[in-house]
Design an enzyme around this catalytic site. Structure first.
Site: not given
Ligand code: NAD
Ligand code: TYD
Length: 351
Positions: A61, A132-134, A158, A162
């Site tokens: 963790d 993230t861009d969020e 979230y 971040k």
């Molecule tokens: P994900 O939820 O698929 O994976 C997260 C991983 O972190 C999992 O394997 C989980 O087990 C691990 N984890 C969670 N809590 C933990 C802890 N306390 N200790 C150790 N491991 C832990 O997420 P993702 O979509 O692969 O995103 C990865 C990173 O990229 C994140 O930091 C997210 O904010 C960032 N990010 C994601 C996106 C996207 O579109 N998915 C875009 C931009 C940035």
């Molecule tokens: P998501 O994949 O959850 O990414 P993020 O919220 O981080 O951008 O969602 C992408 C977009 O799709 C977001 O505008 C929310 C929308 N959305 C739906 O309309 N229905 C759904 O069931 C989900 C999961 C997301």
């Protein structure tokens, strides 16, 4: 050159692509994947490289400061790529506390452990934080983009967590001199994404003729990037990025949700051999997400001009590749949606 690299969250969606790329491209490095294996972590994402001699998995963790310190010291870690996080906006609305714990306190524990272990000897060290861009908030339909100078304005628990972690990373650079890089990326899509996120959820629902819940009017815009292009950017920035800098990563690929959903429907129907438009009737408009950001769009020109990175895939190609992967890996999806993968770990790690 030999390096010992700690990748956190490597069993998750993006992390597994980053781990795979580093294990394959850098046989001379030791790659340590440290992951708690929450619901989002799945070692089945890494079966193709789990036997590689330069790959090591640690089930830990990121909030456990003492353990992390021992791992960094004991393995002579010189590079940290930090992806572990709670990552789903809808979950953060239902249960924000775990987001603060993991994303803020976990990042802080990792920073503190790196600082204590490296102890001022920062030569050749790097702490690379994936964000993230969020964190930038939301844009109007006015053609503007998030740049590296855009002020932080997070809206969901979230993105607030971040944003806070990004600030701590920069604070450790400014205060203690830790060599850090931060990147802020747009929405990723591709294989191994947990099917609560829009694209894999909808592919799976279409396959099973289940409703497709579109939040609000489906007019929100996201900027989509193929996950392997993100992993390539991370590789490049880890090796060539400038310490102390922030880089935005995005695909210049904006899609209104409803238009994206229609592309997904068309592609799934085509690959399943369904008549065109068959699954359009599954679209179901539901109550909007609370605080739903209207539009995200990333300007990644700094990364292009300074390091030469560009997305390699056209969206149409990437989405077809993605849909095909989920349809061909139904067992992976079924194991995730049924929770079967968690039982596998219970046996393996006696948890
Ligand atoms: P994900 O939820 O698929 O994976 C997260 C991983 O972190 C999992 O394997 C989980 O087990 C691990 N984890 C969670 N809590 C933990 C802890 N306390 N200790 C150790 N491991 C832990 O997420 P993702 O979509 O692969 O995103 C990865 C990173 O990229 C994140 O930091 C997210 O904010 C960032 N990010 C994601 C996106 C996207 O579109 N998915 C875009 C931009 C940035
Ligand atoms: P998501 O994949 O959850 O990414 P993020 O919220 O981080 O951008 O969602 C992408 C977009 O799709 C977001 O505008 C929310 C929308 N959305 C739906 O309309 N229905 C759904 O069931 C989900 C999961 C997301």
């Amino acid at each position: 050159m030999k390096r010992n690299i700690l990748i956190t969250g490597g069993a998750g969606f993006i992390g597994s692509h980053v781990v795979r790329l580093f294990v394959k491209n850098y046989p001379e490095y030791n790659i340590f994947n440290m992951d708690k294996l929450t619901y989002a972590g799945n070692l089945a994402n890494l079966t193709d490289i789990e036997e590689a001699s330069n790959y090591h998995f640690l089930k830990e963790d990121i909030c456990d400061y003492e353990k992390i310190r021992n791992i960094i010291a004991g393995n002579d870690i010189d590079g940290i790529i930090h992806l572990a996080a709670e990552s789903h906006v809808d979950r953060s609305i239902k249960d924000p506390l775990v987001f603060a714990q993991t994303n803020v306190m976990g990042t802080l524990s990792l920073l503190q452990a790196a600082k204590e272990t490296w102890n001022g000897n920062y030569d050749g060290k790097i702490f690379y934080h994936i964000s993230t861009d969020e964190v930038y908030g939301t844009l109007d339909f006015d053609g503007t983009f998030f740049t590296e100078e855009t002020a932080y304005d997070p809206h969901s628990p979230y993105s607030a967590s971040k944003a806070s972690s990004d600030h701590f990373v920069r604070a450790y650079h400014d205060t203690y001199g830790i060599p850090v890089i931060v990147t802020n990326c747009s929405n990723n899509y591709g294989p191994y994404q947990f099917p609560e996120k829009l694209i894999p959820l909808f592919i799976n629902n279409i396959r099973h003729s289940r409703p497709l819940p579109v939040y609000g009017k489906g007019e929100n815009v996201r900027d989509w990037l193929y996950v392997e292009d993100h992993a390539r950017a991370i590789d490049l920035i880890f090796h060539k990025g400038k310490v102390g800098e922030t880089y935005n990563i995005g695909g210049f690929n904006e899609w209104k949700n409803i238009d994206l959903i229609k592309v997904i429907i068309k592609t799934v129907d085509k690959l399943l051999g369904n008549p065109e438009g068959k699954s359009l009737s599954l679209i179901t408009y539901v109550t909007d997400r609370a605080g739903h950001d209207l539009r995200y769009a990333i300007d990644s020109s700094k990364l292009k001009h300074e390091l030469g990175w560009e997305p390699s895939l056209q969206f149409e190609e990437g989405i077809e590749k993605t849909v095909r992967w989920y349809l061909e890996n139904q067992q992976w999806l079924d194991n995730v949606t049924s929770g079967e993968y968690e039982k596998y770990y219970e046996k393996m790690y006696k948890i």
